[in-house]
Design a protein around this motif. Structure first.
Motif, PDB file in Angstrom:
ATOM      1  N   GLN A 104     -16.798 -28.654  -2.802  1.00 11.72           N
ATOM      2  CA  GLN A 104     -18.118 -28.583  -2.194  1.00 11.72           C
ATOM      3  C   GLN A 104     -18.175 -29.555  -1.017  1.00 11.72           C
ATOM      4  N   PHE A 140     -15.205 -31.375 -13.519  1.00 11.23           N
ATOM      5  CA  PHE A 140     -15.046 -30.027 -12.976  1.00 11.23           C
ATOM      6  C   PHE A 140     -13.671 -29.428 -13.293  1.00 11.23           C
ATOM      7  N   ARG A 187     -15.940 -16.810  -9.338  1.00 12.47           N
ATOM      8  CA  ARG A 187     -16.015 -18.253  -9.490  1.00 12.47           C
ATOM      9  C   ARG A 187     -15.031 -18.710 -10.546  1.00 12.47           C
ATOM     10  N   TYR A 230     -14.839 -23.209 -16.082  1.00  9.31           N
ATOM     11  CA  TYR A 230     -14.592 -24.616 -16.350  1.00  9.31           C
ATOM     12  C   TYR A 230     -14.304 -24.840 -17.826  1.00  9.31           C
ATOM     13  N   ASN A 274     -18.972 -27.022 -20.301  1.00  4.93           N
ATOM     14  CA  ASN A 274     -20.302 -27.172 -19.738  1.00  4.93           C
ATOM     15  C   ASN A 274     -20.905 -28.406 -20.393  1.00  4.93           C
ATOM     16  N   CYS A 319     -23.506 -32.411  -6.286  1.00  2.00           N
ATOM     17  CA  CYS A 319     -22.414 -31.510  -6.657  1.00  2.00           C
ATOM     18  C   CYS A 319     -22.708 -30.830  -7.994  1.00  2.00           C
ATOM     19  N   SER A 323     -23.953 -26.699  -9.360  1.00  2.00           N
ATOM     20  CA  SER A 323     -23.170 -25.995 -10.378  1.00  2.00           C
ATOM     21  C   SER A 323     -23.913 -25.861 -11.699  1.00  2.00           C
ATOM     22  N   CYS A 324     -25.237 -26.044 -11.665  1.00  2.00           N
ATOM     23  CA  CYS A 324     -26.038 -25.907 -12.887  1.00  2.00           C
ATOM     24  C   CYS A 324     -26.196 -24.443 -13.282  1.00  2.00           C
ATOM     25  N   HIS A 373     -20.381 -22.642 -15.126  1.00  2.00           N
ATOM     26  CA  HIS A 373     -21.228 -23.721 -14.645  1.00  2.00           C
ATOM     27  C   HIS A 373     -20.859 -25.010 -15.367  1.00  2.00           C
ATOM     28  N   VAL A 374     -21.069 -26.131 -14.697  1.00  2.00           N
ATOM     29  CA  VAL A 374     -20.630 -27.416 -15.231  1.00  2.00           C
ATOM     30  C   VAL A 374     -21.704 -28.077 -16.081  1.00  2.00           C
TER      31      VAL A 374
END
Length: 297
Positions: free
Chosen positions: A64, A93, A109, A112, A115, A132, A136-137, A153-154
């Motif tokens: 990002q 990440f 995408r 990961y 989460n 960042c 990524s939510c 999503h993180v």
């Protein structure tokens, strides 16, 4: 007085930048490898006036590109992006094993490994890592199940926090940095050009009661899955207060099985005291590699 140095500056390709220089000659509580040396060097000195400078830089973190305003100094070193931020971001990440991902033209995408759920960042400073994470939510739906794959999503949401400085410079700079990255402060301002709503920020000085600080922001009952921080062990005298705050949040404002994830890569022999204090109150520490540590209670 504020002077702008430049409009935009690319960060080095290596995933770290130089940390701020010590400001011990100006601020008695600033970063120093020895607090005693710091205090003795300030005896008899008076506060000086400064021409505060800043620059807006483009920081690349986990793919990002984020615009960040950084100042020349701050009394608690919350003015810059610190090197440990990149180590922590790389850990948070991490992509799934054997996950290759496709190019951006397909709209695909990466998935990961984890989460992290509802995240609280302590020592947010400029907000680069929180921005960042906010990008990524997991998207929210008004009604019914989310229908989204959490592995894409993180985290689910993010709350920021840093010391309650006298002039509110941290909160103001954090708001500025979210806004130049196309975040808005309220839902009514959202449109197709915006990237989301900026997180709630809780000004909080460690050891002064998290519940009271969170109550002032209307989130006294907010619970977290994960607490994160990078480069927050600069002040040895604050270790007791930090451990107290972490213990309070773990006990009163966390879901089941929370984790505190921290990056720390400075060579300060005094920092062992923090790990000892955490162990004394029941935290279990695991070194995850690359100067990243996780703590559970």
């Amino acid at each position: 007085k504020y002077y702008r140095l430049m409009q935009l500056k690319k960060m080095p390709e290596a995933p770290q930048i130089d940390a701020p220089l010590s400001l011990g000659q100006f601020f008695p509580d600033s970063d120093s490898d020895s607090e005693d040396d710091n205090q003795s060097s300030n005896k008899g000195q008076t506060n000086a006036e400064f021409d505060q400078c800043y620059e807006v830089q483009s920081v690349e973190i986990c793919g990002q590109h984020i615009l960040i305003r950084q100042y020349a100094f701050h009394s608690h070193n919350a003015n810059r992006v610190w090197p440990g931020t990149f180590n922590l971001a790389e850990f948070l990440f991490r992509p799934e094993e054997n996950e290759v991902g496709e190019d951006n033209e397909t709209g695909s995408r990466h998935k990961y490994q984890k989460n992290w759920g509802s995240v609280l960042e302590l020592g947010t400073a400029t907000g680069v890592l929180s921005i960042c994470l906010a990008l990524s939510c997991t998207p929210k739906k008004e009604n019914g199940p989310s229908g989204y794959d959490d592995s894409l999503h993180v985290c689910t949401d993010i709350v920021t926090s840093d010391v309650e400085d006298e002039l509110g410079d941290i909160k103001e700079n954090l708001k500025y940095n979210f806004e130049i990255n196309q975040f808005v402060s309220k839902k009514d301002d959202l449109d197709d050009t915006k990237r989301g709503i900026m997180p709630i920020h809780v000004p909080h000085t460690w050891g002064t009661g998290w519940k009271a600080a969170a109550s002032r922001m209307g989130i006294s009952n907010k619970k977290f899955n994960t607490i994160i921080a990078s480069d927050i062990l600069l002040y040895v005298s604050a270790y007791g207060a930090l451990v107290s705050t972490l213990k309070e949040i773990f006990n009163d404002n966390c879901y089941e099985n929370p984790v505190f994830v921290m990056s720390w890569n400075r060579r300060m022999k005094e920092s062992k005291e923090f790990f000892d204090r955490m162990n004394d109150v029941g935290f279990k520490c695991v070194h995850k590699g690359k100067c990243v540590y996780s703590f559970t209670l």
